[in-house]
Design a protein around this motif. Structure first.
Motif, PDB file in Angstrom:
ATOM      1  N   GLN A 161       1.338  -2.054  -5.377  1.00  0.00           N
ATOM      2  CA  GLN A 161       0.947  -3.115  -4.438  1.00  0.00           C
ATOM      3  C   GLN A 161      -0.086  -2.624  -3.435  1.00  0.00           C
ATOM      4  N   ARG A 162      -0.116  -1.306  -3.180  1.00  0.00           N
ATOM      5  CA  ARG A 162      -1.136  -0.767  -2.274  1.00  0.00           C
ATOM      6  C   ARG A 162      -2.531  -0.945  -2.869  1.00  0.00           C
ATOM      7  N   VAL A 163      -2.632  -0.809  -4.181  1.00  0.00           N
ATOM      8  CA  VAL A 163      -3.917  -1.027  -4.856  1.00  0.00           C
ATOM      9  C   VAL A 163      -4.388  -2.463  -4.657  1.00  0.00           C
ATOM     10  N   ARG A 164      -3.429  -3.382  -4.613  1.00  0.00           N
ATOM     11  CA  ARG A 164      -3.749  -4.798  -4.423  1.00  0.00           C
ATOM     12  C   ARG A 164      -3.847  -5.175  -2.948  1.00  0.00           C
ATOM     13  N   GLY A 165      -3.611  -4.202  -2.051  1.00  0.00           N
ATOM     14  CA  GLY A 165      -3.662  -4.488  -0.625  1.00  0.00           C
ATOM     15  C   GLY A 165      -2.448  -5.254  -0.137  1.00  0.00           C
ATOM     16  N   MET A 166      -1.317  -5.145  -0.858  1.00  0.00           N
ATOM     17  CA  MET A 166      -0.118  -5.920  -0.503  1.00  0.00           C
ATOM     18  C   MET A 166       1.080  -5.020  -0.220  1.00  0.00           C
ATOM     19  N   ASP A 167       0.843  -3.731   0.056  1.00  0.00           N
ATOM     20  CA  ASP A 167       1.965  -2.804   0.257  1.00  0.00           C
ATOM     21  C   ASP A 167       2.723  -3.065   1.545  1.00  0.00           C
ATOM     22  N   ARG A 168       2.141  -3.821   2.479  1.00  0.00           N
ATOM     23  CA  ARG A 168       2.834  -4.155   3.723  1.00  0.00           C
ATOM     24  C   ARG A 168       3.517  -5.513   3.661  1.00  0.00           C
ATOM     25  N   ASN A 169       3.408  -6.165   2.515  1.00  0.00           N
ATOM     26  CA  ASN A 169       4.073  -7.452   2.313  1.00  0.00           C
ATOM     27  C   ASN A 169       5.475  -7.189   1.779  1.00  0.00           C
TER      28      ASN A 169
END
Length: 199
Positions: free
Chosen positions: A161-169
């Protein structure tokens, strides 16, 4: 790299018999859910945290062991706060945090085989009422082994998800973790059934 299930040290906590440790886990798990004062729960957290110093567990190992659980605590806090109120959410998180810390302390200071043997001996008298000690110990063993596996899954999902920019979601991370864990549990159940365990 996932945290180990057992850390070999010569400490007072390590020398406590496995049966007493499992019993303490059950007692703490019961008591914290009866307490409704956040200050008392915070005091219990401090006392439990002191066990790690007494057990001479390296702080890096302790943090690595509880890190996946901390992420889930944040998730539960947000969900409980939105569905109820933030005081209730705080109580829920403090209870779960105390249980997490005690469970982690037990697994880090006790060999899995020793815990399983102790559990089987304790449950043996319950055979008369239909309890199968082997099945209960198998479930307990699998639960312990799920700890590092779920930690690894959580790290993998967060990296993806960090690759997708969603690791903080929280939802974007927690949902795949839950789905993958349930699938893995289903696969293990099918494997146990295929071997006719307890049949």
């Amino acid at each position: 790299m996932t945290a180990p299930l057992y850390v070999d040290r010569d400490s007072v906590v390590h020398r406590i018999p496995p049966g007493y440790k499992v019993l303490s886990l059950v007692v703490v798990g019961t008591v914290v859910f009866l307490i409704r004062d956040w200050r008392i729960l915070t005091g219990i957290l401090v006392v439990v945290a002191a066990l790690y110093l007494l057990a001479r567990i390296p702080w890096r190992t302790a943090v690595r062991s509880i890190r996946p659980g901390l992420f889930m605590l944040v998730f539960f806090f947000v969900v409980a706060g939105l569905l109820t109120d933030w005081l209730s959410a705080t109580l829920v998180v403090l209870r779960l945090a105390a249980l997490l810390l005690v469970a982690t302390a037990v697994t880090l200071t006790t060999r899995t085989s020793a815990m399983i043997e102790s559990l089987e001996r304790a449950l043996y008298p319950l055979r008369r009422v239909g309890v199968n000690p082997e099945k209960v110990s198998l479930a307990f063993s699998l639960a312990l082994r799920f700890v590092p596996v779920v930690a690894r899954i959580t790290l993998e999902v967060r990296e993806a998800q960090r690759v997708r920019g969603m690791d903080r979601n929280l939802i974007a991370v927690a949902l795949p973790v839950v789905i993958r864990t349930l699938r893995m549990a289903d696969d293990i159940a099918d494997a146990v059934d295929a071997r006719s365990f307890g049949g």
